[in-house]
Design an enzyme around this catalytic site. Structure first.
Site, PDB file in Angstrom:
ATOM      1  N   ASP A  48     -22.401   0.964   5.940  1.00  0.00           N
ATOM      2  CA  ASP A  48     -21.578   2.033   6.507  1.00  0.00           C
ATOM      3  C   ASP A  48     -20.411   1.453   7.292  1.00  0.00           C
ATOM      4  O   ASP A  48     -19.264   1.890   7.141  1.00  0.00           O
ATOM      5  CB  ASP A  48     -22.432   2.919   7.412  1.00  0.00           C
ATOM      6  CG  ASP A  48     -21.650   4.098   7.981  1.00  0.00           C
ATOM      7  OD1 ASP A  48     -21.277   4.983   7.195  1.00  0.00           O
ATOM      8  OD2 ASP A  48     -21.411   4.131   9.202  1.00  0.00           O
ATOM      9  N   LYS A  55     -28.441   0.595  13.822  1.00  0.00           N
ATOM     10  CA  LYS A  55     -28.027   1.705  14.680  1.00  0.00           C
ATOM     11  C   LYS A  55     -29.244   2.314  15.361  1.00  0.00           C
ATOM     12  O   LYS A  55     -30.299   2.471  14.734  1.00  0.00           O
ATOM     13  CB  LYS A  55     -27.342   2.791  13.849  1.00  0.00           C
ATOM     14  CG  LYS A  55     -26.029   2.384  13.213  1.00  0.00           C
ATOM     15  CD  LYS A  55     -25.467   3.546  12.395  1.00  0.00           C
ATOM     16  CE  LYS A  55     -24.169   3.186  11.704  1.00  0.00           C
ATOM     17  NZ  LYS A  55     -23.665   4.291  10.857  1.00  0.00           N
ATOM     18  N   ASP A  56     -29.074   2.712  16.610  1.00  0.00           N
ATOM     19  CA  ASP A  56     -30.190   3.348  17.327  1.00  0.00           C
ATOM     20  C   ASP A  56     -30.663   4.610  16.621  1.00  0.00           C
ATOM     21  O   ASP A  56     -31.863   4.829  16.438  1.00  0.00           O
ATOM     22  CB  ASP A  56     -29.816   3.642  18.790  1.00  0.00           C
ATOM     23  CG  ASP A  56     -28.445   4.272  18.954  1.00  0.00           C
ATOM     24  OD1 ASP A  56     -28.002   5.011  18.056  1.00  0.00           O
ATOM     25  OD2 ASP A  56     -27.798   4.015  19.995  1.00  0.00           O
ATOM     26  N   HIS A  97     -16.496   2.062   6.258  1.00  0.00           N
ATOM     27  CA  HIS A  97     -15.511   2.634   7.183  1.00  0.00           C
ATOM     28  C   HIS A  97     -14.323   1.694   7.362  1.00  0.00           C
ATOM     29  O   HIS A  97     -13.179   2.153   7.502  1.00  0.00           O
ATOM     30  CB  HIS A  97     -16.158   2.907   8.536  1.00  0.00           C
ATOM     31  CG  HIS A  97     -16.926   4.192   8.595  1.00  0.00           C
ATOM     32  ND1 HIS A  97     -16.324   5.422   8.509  1.00  0.00           N
ATOM     33  CD2 HIS A  97     -18.259   4.435   8.737  1.00  0.00           C
ATOM     34  CE1 HIS A  97     -17.241   6.377   8.592  1.00  0.00           C
ATOM     35  NE2 HIS A  97     -18.423   5.801   8.726  1.00  0.00           N
ATOM     36  N   ASN A 101     -23.687  13.437  14.555  1.00  0.00           N
ATOM     37  CA  ASN A 101     -23.985  12.248  15.363  1.00  0.00           C
ATOM     38  C   ASN A 101     -23.798  12.585  16.841  1.00  0.00           C
ATOM     39  O   ASN A 101     -24.571  12.156  17.688  1.00  0.00           O
ATOM     40  CB  ASN A 101     -23.065  11.087  14.963  1.00  0.00           C
ATOM     41  CG  ASN A 101     -23.306  10.589  13.555  1.00  0.00           C
ATOM     42  OD1 ASN A 101     -24.400  10.742  13.022  1.00  0.00           O
ATOM     43  ND2 ASN A 101     -22.279  10.007  12.947  1.00  0.00           N
ATOM     44  N   ASP A 108     -27.183   3.176   4.541  1.00  0.00           N
ATOM     45  CA  ASP A 108     -26.132   3.974   5.165  1.00  0.00           C
ATOM     46  C   ASP A 108     -24.855   3.958   4.313  1.00  0.00           C
ATOM     47  O   ASP A 108     -24.354   2.902   3.951  1.00  0.00           O
ATOM     48  CB  ASP A 108     -25.843   3.397   6.558  1.00  0.00           C
ATOM     49  CG  ASP A 108     -25.303   4.419   7.526  1.00  0.00           C
ATOM     50  OD1 ASP A 108     -24.619   5.346   7.076  1.00  0.00           O
ATOM     51  OD2 ASP A 108     -25.556   4.278   8.739  1.00  0.00           O
ATOM     52  N   THR A 134     -24.543  10.324   9.595  1.00  0.00           N
ATOM     53  CA  THR A 134     -25.705   9.432   9.700  1.00  0.00           C
ATOM     54  C   THR A 134     -26.917  10.103  10.337  1.00  0.00           C
ATOM     55  O   THR A 134     -28.024  10.042   9.795  1.00  0.00           O
ATOM     56  CB  THR A 134     -25.331   8.170  10.493  1.00  0.00           C
ATOM     57  OG1 THR A 134     -24.312   7.461   9.779  1.00  0.00           O
ATOM     58  CG2 THR A 134     -26.533   7.257  10.684  1.00  0.00           C
TER      59      THR A 134
END
Length: 554
Positions: A313, A169-170, A317, A108, A46, A87
């Site tokens: 990721d 992440k889901d 960020h 997203n 990511d 993403t």
């Protein structure tokens, strides 16, 4: 002349005789027809820019990135061909071989203009959480409208080939695994620190997942985050403490070290693990457990394991693409990849699996930093835009309710009001386009009419078009100038069609793949068709990419 004819006759009969002596290979044994790895492993990192490979190259060990590149095939000019580079669209595009215009994952989150609500890409109220009682478990791929390459492998093998998706992440676990997956698992932090799933896949966590959750591995990462090597050797990144980084609540500065045990209560409990390289290490631990627990690659039907490394990721960020933190994250990820490859060699067998590594998008340098070194950049306020636009429309049409929603750089019309006012949508599109182009930091504007009726060859225009889904997207799409973002003044983000967001690594490795590299332009939508061609299975049903034949070991 007679000599020439005699020579020709002799050569002809000699050739026929040799052909009769050479046994012909049966059709099913053609070497270059397809490969049959026991396992395909898809790795998505990511927010990984391509230059993280080259910037940190001298710090990497021999068994991670360097092994993949030296023994695999490195596509050095690989790009996303659509906007927005987020993403969810990234993971969906990697595995479907299609852009958002086709697979439907346009962000997203996005505004559902039919239901009049903002929706999350994988949320699903019809399923139940498994492994937790939290709403974080109510996820599925139901908004993805095409198949993935993993789906096609399941169909090809009459559902005998397994698919397991893994990601912090889901959305990084759910979308790659597709609709037919045997399981998809994501990490639920807060006060639980567990890997969970939903009833879309199963009614109970498999025993191996329960064992992993009770093992204390997640707790073991609530420890200090220090640099892997002497921080003074990290000369490929900026200074450690600076004004361009976010940091953690409860810590006065953004300098190493970070004591996660001390900071966790002010930073989401177990969620703090996600914001450090330890999230990637935890993902690797779980992926290795999945290979064993699901017995992946143990029979003659190809299985799929999709892995999404999300912590890079979160760190980008928070700290930005030029930070010591991001450099340390990639040096540690290099070690995690080495662990993964070693486990695959041991559990599946060297030469029995095929792996690809790519990203879901890149990331921009912090614009505040770019401003400090005199590179054009900046920040954009969409709330101010909406206010100004409503004032403009109120003055022109005496109605300030013609805009229903603005998100993902798209403007959605309120068609009830438009029709009541008997305003032409074409006229409204043109008037708003002219208004938007007066903004200094807006670079381009595209209307629904343009995107539905024209073909584009220019890169940014084509990317907007490829990201435009007729049913789900808005009525106007705007493009900000390069390195202009709508974000905080600390940390990096992504989403544009500029090279810092589109240029992503793509490496193929393992069975059926030759060693080499290429600077030919390739696109993210080429990955799924390439794996499909390698396996000899049907392409995903919406795929628009092409097989990258140059990577095959023929």
């Amino acid at each position: 002349m007679r000599y020439i004819i005699q020579t020709f006759i002799l050569v002809f009969f000699f050739s026929v005789a040799k052909a009769q002596e050479t046994p012909q290979r049966p059709f099913g044994q053609q070497k270059d027809l397809f490969a049959t790895p026991k396992l395909v492993v898809g790795v998505v990192v990511d927010q990984m820019r391509y230059d993280y490979i080259t910037r940190f190259w001298n710090h990497y060990g021999d068994d991670g990135f360097k092994k993949l590149i030296s023994e695999g095939f490195n596509l050095r000019n690989n790009h996303f061909n659509y906007i927005p580079t987020y993403t969810a669209p990234g993971h969906a595009s990697v595995y479907t071989g299609a852009a958002p215009e086709t697979h439907g994952i346009i962000g997203n989150n996005w505004y559902n203009k039919f239901e009049k609500e903002y929706v999350y890409c994988v949320e699903d109220s019809t399923v139940e959480p498994i492994g937790t009682n939290d709403e974080a478990g109510k996820m599925s791929p139901h908004r993805l409208i095409t198949t993935t390459v993993a789906d096609e492998n399941r169909l090809h093998t009459q559902m005998r080939g397994k698919t397991i998706g893994v990601g912090i992440k889901d959305r990084g676990a759910v979308l790659p695994a597709g609709h037919t997956a045997n399981g998809a698992y994501w990490f639920h932090g807060k006060n639980e620190g567990k890997w969970i799933t939903s009833s879309f896949y199963t009614q109970q966590l498999p025993q191996w997942v329960q064992n992993f959750n009770s093992s204390g591995i997640a707790d073991s990462y609530l420890k200090p985050w220090t640099t892997l090597a002497d921080i003074n050797t990290y000369i490929e990144s900026g200074i450690d403490v600076n004004i361009y980084e976010g940091g953690f609540d409860g810590k006065a500065d953004t300098g190493f070290p970070y004591d996660l045990e001390d900071l966790k209560d002010q930073n989401g409990g177990y969620d703090i693990i996600k914001d450090t390289p330890y999230g990637n290490s935890l993902t690797t631990d779980f992926a290795i457990a999945a290979i064993d627990g699901e017995q992946l690659g143990k029979d003659n039907d190809t299985d799929f394991l999709t892995i999404s490394y999300s912590s890079t990721d979160y760190i980008g960020h928070n700290f930005g693409v030029n930070s010591k933190e991001i450099q340390d994250a990639y040096l540690r990820l290099d070690q995690d990849l080495a662990r993964l490859l070693k486990s695959l060699d041991e559990q599946v067998g060297e030469g029995n699996y095929t792996l690809f590594l790519t990203s879901d998008h890149g990331g921009v340098h912090v614009p505040a930093y770019l401003e400090s070194v005199k590179i054009p950049s900046g920040y954009f306020d969409f709330d101010k835009l909406k206010e100004d636009l409503n004032i403009f429309l109120s003055g022109m049409y005496q109605n300030e309710n013609l805009i229903e929603h603005i998100s993902n750089n798209q403007i959605f019309f309120n068609y009830d009001e438009v029709w009541d006012m008997e305003v032409s949508s074409e006229e409204l599109q043109q008037e708003i386009t002219h208004f938007l182009l007066q903004y200094e930091k807006i670079n381009k504007v595209f209307t629904r009419n343009q995107l539905q009726s024209a073909s584009f060859s220019e890169k940014i225009a084509s990317a907007v078009d490829n990201g435009f889904n007729q049913k789900r997207s808005g009525d106007i799409a705007l493009v900000l100038k390069p390195s202009v973002i709508s974000y905080s003044r600390t940390g990096s983000t992504h989403g544009s069609g500029n090279n810092y967001d589109t240029h992503a690594p793509l490496i193929f490795f393992g069975k059926g793949i030759k060693a080499g590299n290429s600077l030919e332009r390739t696109e993210i939508v080429d990955i799924a068709p390439t794996i499909s061609a390698l396996l000899g299975i049907s392409f995903p049903n919406g795929a628009t990419g092409r097989p990258l034949y140059m990577v095959f070991d023929k």
